[in-house]
Design a protein around this motif. Structure first.
Motif, short mmCIF file in Angstrom:
data_model
loop_
_atom_site.label_atom_id
_atom_site.label_comp_id
_atom_site.label_asym_id
_atom_site.label_seq_id
_atom_site.Cartn_x
_atom_site.Cartn_y
_atom_site.Cartn_z
N UNK A 1 -2.27 -22.65 -4.15
CA UNK A 1 -1.31 -22.35 -2.79
C UNK A 1 -2.16 -21.50 -1.78
N UNK A 2 -1.53 -21.77 -0.60
CA UNK A 2 -2.35 -21.07 0.67
C UNK A 2 -2.44 -19.75 0.56
N UNK B 1 4.45 -17.69 0.64
CA UNK B 1 5.86 -18.14 0.45
C UNK B 1 6.22 -19.45 0.93
N UNK B 2 6.16 -19.46 2.06
CA UNK B 2 6.35 -21.07 2.78
C UNK B 2 5.56 -22.15 2.18
N UNK B 3 4.31 -21.82 1.95
CA UNK B 3 3.20 -22.83 1.48
C UNK B 3 3.55 -23.20 0.10
N UNK B 4 4.09 -22.26 -0.70
CA UNK B 4 4.67 -22.61 -2.03
C UNK B 4 5.68 -23.28 -2.10
N UNK B 5 6.84 -22.97 -1.34
CA UNK B 5 7.99 -23.65 -1.12
C UNK B 5 7.67 -25.29 -0.69
N UNK C 1 4.09 -11.52 -6.25
CA UNK C 1 5.37 -11.30 -6.29
C UNK C 1 6.41 -11.98 -5.43
N UNK C 2 5.88 -12.66 -4.35
CA UNK C 2 6.70 -13.55 -3.38
C UNK C 2 7.02 -14.92 -3.90
N UNK C 3 6.23 -15.38 -4.75
CA UNK C 3 6.47 -16.82 -5.12
C UNK C 3 6.77 -17.08 -6.63
N UNK C 4 6.43 -16.07 -7.67
CA UNK C 4 6.65 -16.17 -9.16
C UNK C 4 7.88 -16.78 -9.34
#
Length: 301
Positions: A138-139, A144-148, A171-174
């Motif tokens: 992931x970037x 967060x946007x990249x993971x989504x 913490x933003x993506x898990x």
């Protein structure tokens, strides 16, 4: 307790690192295909790199009692080099059939460019065709946007979540990754991004299910002992031994065993060390007395 680092670039590390990792309890690693730190000039250079990951590097790890697996793919950084992508993907497709290759990776987004969309989708399709898991980068910018965006593409491509490892979480993506049904990797860095105390907090909040930690150690400032150090941090925070073992041993095995090329029972047996052996006439020794251990010593309890 035996340890598994599911993301480390050992090609960039020294034999001292291998020895220190083994002393710390690491007995298995997965090395994703990576970039050199500078652009490659032609697709053919990937072939020797892939051969080294399934050959020399696997042998080098074994000389220190560590089992070495790898994932192959065109990393997102180099997906933006149009002159090489088609040639590299042809090689990836060929080498995914080799012994020791346990997933397609690391693939994903860096700049989140249209070219990266295309190359990620093509490699996900390749993984499905070969019946292999995918290991996703992931970037580091706009994570967060990249993971989504990654999860959306994987869903549209029909990639099964249980065969998908999303790496470099924080913490933003898990939470969104776990809700997707995918596995969640976390890279522990020295002095930046995710560290041991933050990882402890995530485990206390979310538990051990489908969670892994790795060092992603490479040619940059990094630490190949971040898995044992994070395990100790979790222990110091009174996290149960069973949960720690799930994160640093059982989860990586369960994920990569889905490739059919990693035998969980075999990993429970210490790998004998015999530094008298040669690989294509080469040895890791430089005149030293070879170490020979019929049953490798370790901190596997």
């Amino acid at each position: 307790m035996k340890l598994f680092d599911p993301h480390i670039h050992m090609t960039s590390r020294t034999t001292d690192d291998y020895a220190a990792m083994r002393r710390a309890g690491i007995v298995a690693v997965t090395e994703p295909a990576f970039w050199l730190g500078q652009p490659r000039t032609h697709a053919g250079s990937f072939e020797d790199y892939f051969l080294s990951l399934i050959g020399w590097e696997r042998f080098r790890a074994s000389q220190f009692g560590i089992r070495h697996f790898c994932t192959l793919g065109l990393n997102p950084k180099e997906a933006n080099t149009p002159d090489i992508v088609d040639g590299v993907l042809e090689l990836v497709d060929l080498y995914l059939e080799k012994e020791g290759v346990v997933a397609v990776g690391e693939i994903g987004y860096d700049d989140m460019s249209p070219a990266e969309d295309d190359i990620l989708a093509r490699q996900v399709e390749m993984a499905k065709n070969h019946g292999l898991p995918v290991m996703i980068h992931t970037p580091h910018r706009d994570k967060k946007a990249g993971t989504r965006r990654t999860l959306d593409l994987l869903r549209e491509a029909g990639m099964p979540p249980h065969l998908t490892l999303i790496d470099h979480n924080n913490e933003l993506t898990l939470e969104m990754v776990l809700e997707s049904g995918c596995w969640a990797g976390h890279t522990i860095y020295p002095g930046s991004k995710m560290d041991e105390p933050r990882m402890v907090g995530l485990v206390q909040a979310f538990g051990p299910e489908r969670i892994m930690v790795n060092s992603s150690a490479d040619w940059g400032i990094s630490d190949p002992l971040k898995v044992p150090k994070t395990a100790q941090a979790m222990r110091d925070a009174s996290i149960a031994e069973e949960a720690i073992e799930t994160i640093v041993w059982r989860n990586p095995i369960a994920f990569y065993a889905q490739s059919g090329r990693l035998d969980p029972a075999e990993l429970e047996i210490p790998l004998p060390v015999d530094q008298r052996l040669l690989f294509e006439g080469n040895t890791v020794l430089r005149g030293q007395t070879p170490t020979v251990e019929m049953a490798a010593a370790g901190s596997d309890g």
